[in-house]
Structure formats: C-alpha cells, structure tokens
Design a protein around this motif. Structure first.
Motif, PDB file in Angstrom:
ATOM      1  N   LEU A 156       0.832  -1.204   0.000  1.00 23.15           N
ATOM      2  CA  LEU A 156       0.000   0.000   0.000  1.00 23.15           C
ATOM      3  C   LEU A 156       0.867   1.255   0.000  1.00 23.15           C
ATOM      4  CD1 LEU A 156      -2.587   1.594   0.108  1.00 23.15           C
ATOM      5  CD2 LEU A 156      -2.712   1.194   2.570  1.00 23.15           C
ATOM      6  N   ARG A 157       1.930   1.228   0.791  1.00 20.86           N
ATOM      7  CA  ARG A 157       2.769   2.434   0.866  1.00 20.86           C
ATOM      8  C   ARG A 157       3.414   2.740  -0.485  1.00 20.86           C
ATOM      9  NH1 ARG A 157       6.811   1.623   4.293  1.00 20.86           N
ATOM     10  NH2 ARG A 157       6.322  -0.481   4.963  1.00 20.86           N
ATOM     11  N   THR A 158       3.766   1.674  -1.205  1.00 22.68           N
ATOM     12  CA  THR A 158       4.355   1.877  -2.535  1.00 22.68           C
ATOM     13  C   THR A 158       3.312   2.468  -3.494  1.00 22.68           C
ATOM     14  OG1 THR A 158       5.814   0.018  -2.134  1.00 22.68           O
ATOM     15  CG2 THR A 158       5.541   0.690  -4.431  1.00 22.68           C
ATOM     16  N   ALA A 159       2.123   1.883  -3.501  1.00 19.96           N
ATOM     17  CA  ALA A 159       1.072   2.366  -4.415  1.00 19.96           C
ATOM     18  C   ALA A 159       0.679   3.802  -4.074  1.00 19.96           C
ATOM     19  CB  ALA A 159      -0.145   1.446  -4.334  1.00 19.96           C
ATOM     20  N   LEU A 160       0.587   4.077  -2.785  1.00 18.51           N
ATOM     21  CA  LEU A 160       0.158   5.404  -2.341  1.00 18.51           C
ATOM     22  C   LEU A 160       1.231   6.453  -2.646  1.00 18.51           C
ATOM     23  CD1 LEU A 160      -2.249   6.658  -0.946  1.00 18.51           C
ATOM     24  CD2 LEU A 160      -1.228   6.094   1.259  1.00 18.51           C
ATOM     25  N   ALA A 161       2.477   6.078  -2.447  1.00 22.46           N
ATOM     26  CA  ALA A 161       3.567   7.013  -2.750  1.00 22.46           C
ATOM     27  C   ALA A 161       3.502   7.396  -4.229  1.00 22.46           C
ATOM     28  CB  ALA A 161       4.916   6.390  -2.404  1.00 22.46           C
ATOM     29  N   GLY A 162       3.213   6.417  -5.083  1.00 21.67           N
ATOM     30  CA  GLY A 162       3.094   6.694  -6.522  1.00 21.67           C
ATOM     31  C   GLY A 162       1.955   7.677  -6.788  1.00 21.67           C
ATOM     32  N   LEU A 163       0.828   7.429  -6.155  1.00 20.21           N
ATOM     33  CA  LEU A 163      -0.350   8.288  -6.359  1.00 20.21           C
ATOM     34  C   LEU A 163      -0.085   9.716  -5.887  1.00 20.21           C
ATOM     35  CD1 LEU A 163      -3.761   8.045  -6.722  1.00 20.21           C
ATOM     36  CD2 LEU A 163      -3.508   8.671  -4.320  1.00 20.21           C
ATOM     37  N   LEU A 164       0.492   9.847  -4.704  1.00 25.16           N
ATOM     38  CA  LEU A 164       0.693  11.181  -4.126  1.00 25.16           C
ATOM     39  C   LEU A 164       1.743  11.973  -4.908  1.00 25.16           C
ATOM     40  CD1 LEU A 164       0.538  10.275  -0.315  1.00 25.16           C
ATOM     41  CD2 LEU A 164      -1.256  11.299  -1.722  1.00 25.16           C
ATOM     42  N   THR A 165       2.737  11.261  -5.418  1.00 22.34           N
ATOM     43  CA  THR A 165       3.753  11.933  -6.227  1.00 22.34           C
ATOM     44  C   THR A 165       3.104  12.451  -7.512  1.00 22.34           C
ATOM     45  OG1 THR A 165       5.387  10.403  -5.368  1.00 22.34           O
ATOM     46  CG2 THR A 165       6.000  11.606  -7.359  1.00 22.34           C
ATOM     47  N   ARG A 166       2.334  11.574  -8.112  1.00 20.46           N
ATOM     48  CA  ARG A 166       1.735  11.897  -9.408  1.00 20.46           C
ATOM     49  C   ARG A 166       0.648  12.962  -9.276  1.00 20.46           C
ATOM     50  NH1 ARG A 166      -2.623   9.105 -11.390  1.00 20.46           N
ATOM     51  NH2 ARG A 166      -2.298   7.319 -10.040  1.00 20.46           N
ATOM     52  N   ASP A 351      -8.140  -3.967   5.196  1.00 14.69           N
ATOM     53  CA  ASP A 351      -8.508  -2.665   4.632  1.00 14.69           C
ATOM     54  C   ASP A 351      -7.352  -2.099   3.823  1.00 14.69           C
ATOM     55  OD1 ASP A 351     -10.750  -3.036   6.089  1.00 14.69           O
ATOM     56  OD2 ASP A 351     -10.424  -1.402   7.511  1.00 14.69           O
ATOM     57  N   GLN A 352      -6.152  -2.264   4.354  1.00 12.96           N
ATOM     58  CA  GLN A 352      -4.977  -1.756   3.636  1.00 12.96           C
ATOM     59  C   GLN A 352      -4.785  -2.477   2.305  1.00 12.96           C
ATOM     60  OE1 GLN A 352      -1.274  -0.891   5.613  1.00 12.96           O
ATOM     61  NE2 GLN A 352      -2.111  -1.644   7.523  1.00 12.96           N
ATOM     62  N   ALA A 353      -4.929  -3.792   2.361  1.00 14.34           N
ATOM     63  CA  ALA A 353      -4.698  -4.576   1.147  1.00 14.34           C
ATOM     64  C   ALA A 353      -5.759  -4.241   0.097  1.00 14.34           C
ATOM     65  CB  ALA A 353      -4.719  -6.069   1.477  1.00 14.34           C
ATOM     66  N   MET A 354      -6.983  -4.027   0.550  1.00  9.73           N
ATOM     67  CA  MET A 354      -8.045  -3.676  -0.402  1.00  9.73           C
ATOM     68  C   MET A 354      -7.751  -2.335  -1.052  1.00  9.73           C
ATOM     69  SD  MET A 354     -11.696  -4.781   1.054  1.00  9.73           S
ATOM     70  CE  MET A 354     -11.497  -4.422   2.761  1.00  9.73           C
ATOM     71  N   PHE A 355      -7.336  -1.388  -0.231  1.00  9.35           N
ATOM     72  CA  PHE A 355      -7.068  -0.062  -0.788  1.00  9.35           C
ATOM     73  C   PHE A 355      -5.878  -0.122  -1.751  1.00  9.35           C
ATOM     74  CE2 PHE A 355      -5.674   4.538  -0.058  1.00  9.35           C
ATOM     75  CZ  PHE A 355      -6.564   5.026  -1.014  1.00  9.35           C
ATOM     76  N   ALA A 356      -4.880  -0.942  -1.412  1.00  9.70           N
ATOM     77  CA  ALA A 356      -3.718  -1.081  -2.301  1.00  9.70           C
ATOM     78  C   ALA A 356      -4.168  -1.589  -3.669  1.00  9.70           C
ATOM     79  CB  ALA A 356      -2.701  -2.033  -1.678  1.00  9.70           C
ATOM     80  N   ARG A 357      -4.993  -2.604  -3.650  1.00  6.49           N
ATOM     81  CA  ARG A 357      -5.475  -3.184  -4.908  1.00  6.49           C
ATOM     82  C   ARG A 357      -6.305  -2.168  -5.696  1.00  6.49           C
ATOM     83  NH1 ARG A 357      -7.052  -8.845  -6.690  1.00  6.49           N
ATOM     84  NH2 ARG A 357      -8.788  -8.390  -8.057  1.00  6.49           N
ATOM     85  N   PHE A 358      -7.104  -1.434  -4.957  1.00  5.70           N
ATOM     86  CA  PHE A 358      -7.953  -0.404  -5.536  1.00  5.70           C
ATOM     87  C   PHE A 358      -7.104   0.663  -6.252  1.00  5.70           C
ATOM     88  CE2 PHE A 358     -11.174   2.999  -5.080  1.00  5.70           C
ATOM     89  CZ  PHE A 358     -12.304   2.300  -5.469  1.00  5.70           C
ATOM     90  N   LEU A 359      -6.015   1.013  -5.619  1.00  6.19           N
ATOM     91  CA  LEU A 359      -5.104   2.000  -6.220  1.00  6.19           C
ATOM     92  C   LEU A 359      -4.399   1.420  -7.435  1.00  6.19           C
ATOM     93  CD1 LEU A 359      -3.333   3.387  -2.995  1.00  6.19           C
ATOM     94  CD2 LEU A 359      -4.745   4.722  -4.551  1.00  6.19           C
ATOM     95  N   GLU A 360      -3.872   0.212  -7.262  1.00  8.59           N
ATOM     96  CA  GLU A 360      -3.071  -0.402  -8.328  1.00  8.59           C
ATOM     97  C   GLU A 360      -3.875  -0.584  -9.611  1.00  8.59           C
ATOM     98  OE1 GLU A 360      -0.551  -3.066  -5.089  1.00  8.59           O
ATOM     99  OE2 GLU A 360      -2.108  -3.997  -6.308  1.00  8.59           O
ATOM    100  N   ARG A 361      -5.147  -0.869  -9.463  1.00  8.81           N
ATOM    101  CA  ARG A 361      -5.957  -1.150 -10.654  1.00  8.81           C
ATOM    102  C   ARG A 361      -6.580   0.091 -11.278  1.00  8.81           C
ATOM    103  NH1 ARG A 361      -7.950  -7.003 -10.910  1.00  8.81           N
ATOM    104  NH2 ARG A 361      -6.082  -7.908 -10.068  1.00  8.81           N
ATOM    105  N   GLY A 362      -6.236   1.245 -10.737  1.00  6.27           N
ATOM    106  CA  GLY A 362      -6.767   2.482 -11.323  1.00  6.27           C
ATOM    107  C   GLY A 362      -8.163   2.832 -10.827  1.00  6.27           C
ATOM    108  N   ASP A 363      -8.706   2.035  -9.891  1.00  3.79           N
ATOM    109  CA  ASP A 363     -10.068   2.297  -9.404  1.00  3.79           C
ATOM    110  C   ASP A 363     -10.153   3.631  -8.662  1.00  3.79           C
ATOM    111  OD1 ASP A 363     -11.210  -0.059 -10.358  1.00  3.79           O
ATOM    112  OD2 ASP A 363     -10.508  -1.204  -8.631  1.00  3.79           O
ATOM    113  N   TYR A 364      -9.084   3.981  -7.951  1.00  8.51           N
ATOM    114  CA  TYR A 364      -9.124   5.226  -7.168  1.00  8.51           C
ATOM    115  C   TYR A 364      -9.138   6.435  -8.109  1.00  8.51           C
ATOM    116  CZ  TYR A 364      -8.290   8.346  -3.225  1.00  8.51           C
ATOM    117  OH  TYR A 364      -8.405   9.327  -2.268  1.00  8.51           O
ATOM    118  N   ASP A 365      -8.331   6.374  -9.160  1.00  9.32           N
ATOM    119  CA  ASP A 365      -8.338   7.473 -10.141  1.00  9.32           C
ATOM    120  C   ASP A 365      -9.729   7.615 -10.756  1.00  9.32           C
ATOM    121  OD1 ASP A 365      -5.647   8.574 -10.219  1.00  9.32           O
ATOM    122  OD2 ASP A 365      -5.032   6.595 -10.864  1.00  9.32           O
ATOM    123  N   ARG A 366     -10.335   6.473 -11.057  1.00  9.50           N
ATOM    124  CA  ARG A 366     -11.691   6.507 -11.642  1.00  9.50           C
ATOM    125  C   ARG A 366     -12.668   7.148 -10.672  1.00  9.50           C
ATOM    126  NH1 ARG A 366     -10.196   2.171 -14.589  1.00  9.50           N
ATOM    127  NH2 ARG A 366     -10.242   0.697 -12.881  1.00  9.50           N
TER     128      ARG A 366
END
Ligand code: PLP
Length: 480
Positions: A156-166, A351-366
């Motif tokens: 999750l921290r890796t996926a989130l770091a990517g999102l926040l940077t971007r 919850d963390q793992a779900m959010f990580a997956r959600f981020l990785e698959r582009g669901d959060y951007d959507r």
C-alpha cells in the motif's frame, strides 16, 4: 437482610421458555435466562427466588436441574444463599446498560443540510470495493494476517507514494509513509511526538477546523489561533508568537475560507519553519478536487524536511472507512512510527490490502474523476441558485473542494437570526463564525451573513430546493 416474598410467578415466567429447550441444552438455557433476568433488572436485587422444589414443579423440570442452576449462578455472584434457607438475587449486580447508542452526529428534522464535511456517500464504488475485497481474500498470503508493519503494508505504501507523487506533487518515500485512520489520527500522532520533543504550542488557522484543533490539547500541546489574511495564515501574528514551533495548515484549500495560499505565503511559511527549527503539518483534506485548473501541488513538495503531509479517503471515498496517510520528515519518522505502534499496533491489514489493490488497478483514479465531475456540477448548481434567490451574493474561495463561502447581500443579518430562521424551515447552514476560535459568533451588530455551504453530498435538485427554502424562510426578512 431485606425480606421480600418469593417471586415465584416472575421467575416462572422468565424461565418458562428456557425450560422448554431440548434436554441437552436445558441446563445452559436456564442459566442463561436467569443470568439475563438478573442483569436486566427484571429480577431486582434482593428478590427472593422460589425454592428449587417449587420452581422445578412450576417449570416441569427436574429439581436437580434447578439446584444446579442456582449453584452455578451463586458461584458466579448473580445469586446468594440466605443465612437460613432460600436463594436471593445478589445486590452486587448492576443492571446491564441498554443497547449501544449511535453517537455519530445525525441531523434531526433537517430537510436540506448544507453543513460541510461529507462527500456523496451514494457514490461509494461498492462493486469495485467488493471486487477488491474478494481479490484480497483470495490472494493475501497467510503471513500478512499477522501483526502488520506499524507503518502499513509495503504494497500500500508503494502504491500510495506513486499516487501522491503523481497527483499531489509530494516527495513521497514509501519508507516515510504511515498508514493511519485519517487526518485525525495523523494530527494526534504528531501532537504526541511534538510534545515529547518539547513543543508546547501549535499555531492553527483561525477560522479553522474546530475538530482538528481540539486534538492538540489532548496531547499536551497548547493551540494558538492565528488569523488569516488574503494570502493565507498571516505572518505578523505568527512571528510574534514566540512559543509556536509548529503549524497546522490547509494551504491547498483553506478550511473553511476556501482560499489557496499564495506562492509567496507558502515560501514565507517555509522560511519561518526553517528559522525556528519548526514543523508545518499540511492537511490536504480535499486537494484532489479542483474544478477550474489542475490542483496546486502540495506544500510538502517544496521542503519535505519541514512539512508533514496528511490526507485521507474521507472526502474521496467515505469517512467511515477511517483510512488515511501521514508522510513525515525523516527526522520524525522513528518517533511517529513508534507512537503508531504503541497506539494500535498498525492499521487493519485487510482494509490496507483492499485499498492497495484499488489503487493499483486504477479504481481510485476513476473514483476521483467521477466525484470531481459530480461535485463540479453541484458547485455550479449552488452558485446559480444563490444568484437566482439571493442576487448579489458573493461566492469566494477557489473553485475546489466540497464547500463554498457565500457572503449574502446586505439585509439578511444578523447572522445568528438568519441561521435560526432558515433552520426552523428545515435548512441547516453554518456561518463562518462557527469556525472561529474564542467567541464563535459574529461580532455584535455585524449585519453580514457569511455561510460555509457544503454541496458535495447533495444532488443538484436538492441544492436548488435547499436554496429556495432558505430564500423563502429569509425572504420576508431581507431588506429589498
Ligand atoms: C479540515 C479537515 N481536515 C480533515 C478532515 C478529515 O479528517 P479524517 O481524515 O480524520 O476523516 C476534516 C473532516 O471533516 C476536515 O474538516
């Protein structure tokens, strides 16, 4: 000893259903029913129970079963034996409290509520979240169900770091990210860490978030309200508050005034932090929602060693998820992580793992795109409705977030009376003055009505209805 008559019929009534249980379960069933009768107060303290012989006959069960029930509950302290014969309800038992009450704030009698803070909960992406949940339960290694890294799952921290940077222009090292239960917990964590390092006072924006500001005193740190000017938190009062070494700010979209800090003020605040060896906590509570241009990048990106950056999904998904993040300067990381560990041993893994997956698959951007579109439409609906029903209203603050500041034309004040009037008509509104420190009312005799209107949770039709109702309620009052 209190003496009351044996309450044979009460006990019989309370235990009859349990006595009808299948033979194998009858003993346990009788014990549970008698325990519950005592706990709930239906058999009051110091009530004398019928003899085992009488009760057994009344219930149609063996005397041994009743004796056993009395003995068990006497051993547990629910009953006591009298000095002579007889069994009594113990006076030591306190009636159990009624069912859990819901302490979440709920508006009563409100037809349209413009109180800010909540996104549209009906936009929560249930299908995508359910898919993430299924995926995680299928693929999560067993060992990930152990106590998590107190910083959060690496994935999750890796996926989130990517999102926040971007998306937010932060300098996001996954090693310095801590998954928390929201900006609320981030604020509390930092309060504790600052206190332990000898910081006695934190400067907060005035007006600001009374909820977040109230957290610091619980960590032993005093709060110093600092006024705002057109560019952000005013520098003069900050510089003259010599004991303030940390600040809580909302530079991308100040809450509640809705301004974005100027580039100059951002630089000046960083200079201040460097000069006092201080820290700025950046609360980026709704930074993803900007409607007129790309969002301004986070302050943290300019100096990651002087700014701790906090955010959460409370505005983008749902506050009920209690999920957020805190990106800390290297110098504070060890202390913050240790605090998080002692506080709760880390955020729930699933919850963390779900959010990580959600981020990785582009669901959060959507999800952000979907909300952004809906909220922009709602903001436009609100601004148009205000222009129609309250011509001359000034809407200030940047085109962003989940609320606007509306200054009504002259003639509607005083503020308190306006809020009470429209409230009586079922429209809940909050004035800006409610977010001020100290005396939370507008200065006496001030005729201006300045409202903080949250719109994101209301479909356009409800927004229009709410503004119309507000105008009807206030109409006879306004000076033409
Ligand atoms: C200014 C501000 N920051 C942050 C939050 C969100 O806090 P949390 O992330 O703990 O839900 C709120 C909640 O309404 C808020 O008003």
């Amino acid at each position: 000893m209190t003496s009351s008559p044996p309450s044979g019929s009460a006990a019989r009534e309370l235990l009859l259903a349990a006595a009808a249980a299948p033979a194998r379960a009858r003993g346990r069933s009788l014990q549970a029913a008698l325990r519950e009768a005592v706990r709930s107060g239906r058999l009051a303290p110091d009530t004398r129970l019928p003899s085992s012989r009488d009760l057994a006959a009344d219930l149609g069960v063996s005397r041994g079963l009743v004796t056993e029930t009395y003995e068990q509950l006497t051993a547990e302290g629910y009953l006591r034996s009298g000095r002579g014969a007889g069994t009594w309800v113990s006076g030591a038992v306190r009636a159990a409290r009624p069912r859990a009450r819901d302490l979440a704030p709920r508006a009563q009698g409100v037809r349209v509520g413009f109180v800010p803070g909540t996104p549209d909960l009906s936009l929560f992406p249930r299908a995508a979240w359910a898919a993430a949940q299924r995926g995680v339960l299928t693929e999560l290694p067993h060992e990930d169900l152990g106590y998590p890294d107190p910083r959060g799952l690496p994935r999750l921290r890796t996926a989130l770091a990517g999102l926040l940077t971007r998306r937010r222009g932060v300098v996001a090292d996954p090693e310095l990210l801590v998954i928390v239960s929201g900006v609320t917990q981030a604020t509390t964590l930092l309060g504790h860490v600052l206190h332990a390092r000898g910081v006695t006072a934190v400067g907060v924006e005035d007006p600001g978030s009374p909820h977040l500001d109230s957290l610091y005193p619980t960590t032993g740190v005093r709060v110093v309200p600092l006024p705002m000017d057109d560019e952000g938190l005013a520098l003069g009062p900050l510089r003259s508050s010599s004991d303030v070494r940390a600040l809580l700010t909302t530079p991308s979209h100040q809450f509640p005034t809705g301004i974005a800090y100027s580039a100059r003020r951002r630089a000046e605040l960083l200079d201040w932090a460097r000069s006092v060896d201080g820290l700025i906590l950046e609360d980026d509570y709704d930074g993803d929602f900007r409607y007129d241009r790309a969002p301004v990048g986070a302050l943290q990106g300019l100096d990651p060693e002087r700014v701790a950056y906090a955010g959460s999904v409370s505005k983008s998904l749902a506050p009920g998820l209690r999920l957020g993040w805190l990106l800390v300067p290297q110098a504070l990381a060890k202390d913050v992580v240790e605090r998080k560990r002692t506080m709760d041993l880390g955020h729930p893994t699933l919850d963390q793992a779900m959010f990580a997956r959600f981020l990785e698959r582009g669901d959060y951007d959507r999800q952000l795109r979907r909300c952004r579109q809906a909220y922009q439409e709602r903001r436009d609906a609100l601004v148009t409705a205000l222009a129609e029903h309250f011509p001359g209203t000034r809407v200030t603050g940047i085109s962003a977030g989940l609320h606007v500041i509306a200054t009504l034309p002259e003639g509607y004040g005083p503020e308190e009376r306006f809020v009470a009037r429209v409230g009586a008509a079922g429209v809940a509104v909050r004035p800006v003055s409610a977010y001020r420190h100290g005396d939370a009312t507008a200065p006496e005799g001030d005729p201006t009505v300045r409202l903080v209107l949250g719109y994101a949770h209301l479909p356009p039709s409800r927004i229009r209805e709410g503004v119309r109702l507000m105008a009807e309620a206030a109409g006879s009052h306004a000076v033409a």
